[in-house]
Design an enzyme around this catalytic site. Structure first.
Site, PDB file in Angstrom:
ATOM      1  N   GLN A  70       0.820  -1.211   0.000  1.00  0.00           N
ATOM      2  CA  GLN A  70       0.000   0.000   0.000  1.00  0.00           C
ATOM      3  C   GLN A  70       0.855   1.262   0.000  1.00  0.00           C
ATOM      4  O   GLN A  70       1.776   1.397   0.811  1.00  0.00           O
ATOM      5  CB  GLN A  70      -0.934   0.035   1.216  1.00  0.00           C
ATOM      6  CG  GLN A  70      -1.988   1.122   1.022  1.00  0.00           C
ATOM      7  CD  GLN A  70      -2.823   1.396   2.252  1.00  0.00           C
ATOM      8  OE1 GLN A  70      -2.301   1.794   3.284  1.00  0.00           O
ATOM      9  NE2 GLN A  70      -4.124   1.195   2.138  1.00  0.00           N
ATOM     10  N   CYS A 100      -6.754   7.188   4.836  1.00  0.00           N
ATOM     11  CA  CYS A 100      -6.154   7.444   6.153  1.00  0.00           C
ATOM     12  C   CYS A 100      -6.622   8.804   6.686  1.00  0.00           C
ATOM     13  O   CYS A 100      -6.462   9.828   6.025  1.00  0.00           O
ATOM     14  CB  CYS A 100      -4.630   7.411   6.063  1.00  0.00           C
ATOM     15  SG  CYS A 100      -3.865   7.747   7.658  1.00  0.00           S
ATOM     16  N   GLY A 199     -14.364  -3.000   8.057  1.00  0.00           N
ATOM     17  CA  GLY A 199     -14.879  -2.135   9.121  1.00  0.00           C
ATOM     18  C   GLY A 199     -15.733  -2.872  10.126  1.00  0.00           C
ATOM     19  O   GLY A 199     -16.810  -3.358   9.805  1.00  0.00           O
ATOM     20  N   ASP A 200     -15.187  -2.979  11.355  1.00  0.00           N
ATOM     21  CA  ASP A 200     -15.932  -3.520  12.494  1.00  0.00           C
ATOM     22  C   ASP A 200     -16.209  -5.016  12.411  1.00  0.00           C
ATOM     23  O   ASP A 200     -17.172  -5.487  13.028  1.00  0.00           O
ATOM     24  CB  ASP A 200     -17.260  -2.774  12.696  1.00  0.00           C
ATOM     25  CG  ASP A 200     -17.059  -1.320  13.092  1.00  0.00           C
ATOM     26  OD1 ASP A 200     -15.897  -0.928  13.318  1.00  0.00           O
ATOM     27  OD2 ASP A 200     -18.055  -0.584  13.164  1.00  0.00           O
TER      28      ASP A 200
HETATM   29  C1  LIG Z   1      -3.343   0.890  14.263  1.00  0.00           C
HETATM   30  C2  LIG Z   1      -4.000   1.048  12.916  1.00  0.00           C
HETATM   31  C3  LIG Z   1      -3.218   1.272  11.800  1.00  0.00           C
HETATM   32  C4  LIG Z   1      -3.808   1.409  10.537  1.00  0.00           C
HETATM   33  N1  LIG Z   1      -3.017   1.592   9.443  1.00  0.00           N
HETATM   34  C5  LIG Z   1      -3.582   1.661   8.209  1.00  0.00           C
HETATM   35  C6  LIG Z   1      -2.775   1.780   7.038  1.00  0.00           C
HETATM   36  O1  LIG Z   1      -1.546   1.810   7.093  1.00  0.00           O
HETATM   37  N2  LIG Z   1      -3.417   1.851   5.832  1.00  0.00           N
HETATM   38  C7  LIG Z   1      -4.793   1.799   5.727  1.00  0.00           C
HETATM   39  O2  LIG Z   1      -5.330   1.853   4.623  1.00  0.00           O
HETATM   40  N3  LIG Z   1      -5.558   1.678   6.823  1.00  0.00           N
HETATM   41  C8  LIG Z   1      -4.990   1.594   8.045  1.00  0.00           C
HETATM   42  N4  LIG Z   1      -5.781   1.418   9.139  1.00  0.00           N
HETATM   43  C9  LIG Z   1      -7.231   1.205   8.951  1.00  0.00           C
HETATM   44  C10 LIG Z   1      -7.524  -0.292   8.807  1.00  0.00           C
HETATM   45  O3  LIG Z   1      -6.879  -0.841   7.688  1.00  0.00           O
HETATM   46  C11 LIG Z   1      -9.037  -0.555   8.687  1.00  0.00           C
HETATM   47  O4  LIG Z   1      -9.528   0.108   7.559  1.00  0.00           O
HETATM   48  C12 LIG Z   1      -9.809  -0.063   9.904  1.00  0.00           C
HETATM   49  O5  LIG Z   1      -9.142  -0.403  11.102  1.00  0.00           O
HETATM   50  C13 LIG Z   1     -11.234  -0.649   9.922  1.00  0.00           C
HETATM   51  O6  LIG Z   1     -11.199  -2.045   9.916  1.00  0.00           O
HETATM   52  P1  LIG Z   1     -11.350  -2.918  11.278  1.00  0.00           P
HETATM   53  O7  LIG Z   1     -12.626  -2.489  11.935  1.00  0.00           O
HETATM   54  O8  LIG Z   1     -11.363  -4.339  10.807  1.00  0.00           O
HETATM   55  O9  LIG Z   1     -10.173  -2.573  12.130  1.00  0.00           O
HETATM   56  C14 LIG Z   1      -5.218   1.323  10.403  1.00  0.00           C
HETATM   57  C15 LIG Z   1      -5.999   1.111  11.543  1.00  0.00           C
HETATM   58  C16 LIG Z   1      -5.410   0.966  12.782  1.00  0.00           C
HETATM   59  C17 LIG Z   1      -6.277   0.715  13.990  1.00  0.00           C
END
Ligand SMILES: Cc1cc2nc3c(=O)[nH]c(=O)nc-3n(C[C@H](O)[C@H](O)[C@H](O)COP(=O)(O)O)c2cc1C
Length: 341
Positions: A70, A100, A199-200
């Site tokens: 990415q 982001c 997401g979630d």
């Molecule tokens: C600690 C942390 C770091 C993340 N780093 C990135 C990243 O480098 N690139 C990105 O597209 N999203 C990043 N995200 C977002 C996640 O990829 C994801 O979209 C978001 O956490 C929602 O998914 P989840 O509910 O399964 O965590 C990050 C999220 C967290 C919590």
């Protein structure tokens, strides 16, 4: 989607997670059935300048496949040059970060800031597509302060994008509120390229629900995979065979944690691994008894062998705790003294 995971109708992907989704964690998630895994976002400028820290973030090997790299940035030319450069690392997908929400990133016009300038996003996708023959995906949020996902996705599809991950929160929400999965469903209906829902997803039930409710082509899991790579195996078992997975026993959690520690030490060196593992260990052992005592003790340790020993001791103590609870409570003194009571 087939070129990534021909053997399942339910691809489960590890999200890009800055500070977490390094090669070691990706390999562990793959062991448990994650298919495509993503590097954390890396700066396109850093790639072009061959920045050392950026190079470390891109470390990978042949087992660490299929892999999405990415990139983030705001300049189409720089992103195209960076994409061309990372092709040398032979990833399977190049993913562009359009989601982001972090200040440092959006201030430079990158990440979610681009959701306010769809023409620029289109320009970036076109430039990167022209530069490489690999599939080019994007990962978006639903918008900056209003939902623009449909417009964005349709225009990016016209520009030639090969896959779209939707994390349906606005930039302004950061991680507050619930991800609105109806946005994923709406996007899936509107485009022909694969749509990855994100997401979630907190457990295997959510993974199933996301496939069912949105019709997405793959589910991407982020936060819930931290300290819990079993989420991939459990979700897959449930999706493919309808099994209802149970809790992971404490000793298995500790064993995988120790394996992670050993692999991290090999990859990053002892000092960095011991420090890095503190947060992983907290997640692996979340909810187990005496965890805050263990965490406090781990903070004092600098050697991998001492951390491994402490984890083994902890495993034994938990075993004794279970036995003593079931029997007479004879071990209480030993457990209390270990916990520093
Ligand atoms: C600690 C942390 C770091 C993340 N780093 C990135 C990243 O480098 N690139 C990105 O597209 N999203 C990043 N995200 C977002 C996640 O990829 C994801 O979209 C978001 O956490 C929602 O998914 P989840 O509910 O399964 O965590 C990050 C999220 C967290 C919590």
């Amino acid at each position: 989607m087939n070129f990534l995971q021909p053997y399942t109708r339910y691809p489960l992907m590890l999200a890009p997670l800055a500070g977490w989704s390094d090669k070691v964690f990706r390999l562990i998630c793959r062991e448990f059935g994650a298919s495509l895994c993503f590097t954390e976002m890396v700066s396109a400028e850093g790639v072009v300048r061959d920045n050392l820290a950026t190079r470390h973030l891109l470390e990978s090997d042949r087992e660490d496949r299929p892999l999405g790299i990415q990139l983030f940035g705001s300049d189409p030319g720089v992103l195209a040059a960076a994409a061309k450069k990372v092709v040398e690392l032979a990833p399977d997908v190049i993913d562009l970060n359009f989601g982001c929400p972090v200040k440092k990133v959006v201030r430079q016009g990158s990440g979610a800031a681009l959701l306010q300038d769809i023409d620029r996003m289109v320009g970036i996708v076109r430039a990167v597509k022209d530069a490489v023959t690999l599939p080019v995906w994007v990962k978006i949020r639903s918008g900056w302060n209003e939902d623009v996902s449909l417009d964005v996705c349709q225009r990016l599809e016209e520009a030639g994008v090969d896959g779209i991950t939707v994390h349906p929160r606005l930039q302004a929400m950061h991680f507050k509120g619930a991800a609105d999965w109806s946005v994923i469903k709406k996007v899936k209906k509107a485009v022909r390229v694969p749509v990855i829902g994100n997401g979630d997803v907190g457990d295997w039930r959510d993974a199933k629900r996301m496939f069912d409710e949105t019709g997405c082509d793959a589910v991407m899991i982020g936060r819930a995979a931290r300290g819990n790579p079993w989420i991939f195996a459990q979700s897959r078992e449930h999706l493919e065979y309808g099994t209802m997975p149970g809790d992971i026993p404490a000793d298995e959690r500790i064993d995988i944690c120790t394996q992670h520690l050993n692999m991290a030490a090999e990859q990053f060196g002892e000092r960095k691994a011991v420090k890095l593992m503190r947060k992983h260990i907290s997640h692996y052992l979340k909810g187990l008894p005496l965890i805050s005592e263990l965490r406090a003790q781990l903070l004092l340790l600098e050697k991998k062998s001492d951390v491994a020993k402490k984890l083994e001791e902890y495993k034994n103590i938990l075993g004794e705790k279970t036995t003593s609870a079931a029997n007479t409570g004879d071990n209480h003194d030993r457990i209390s003294s270990w916990a520093g009571e």
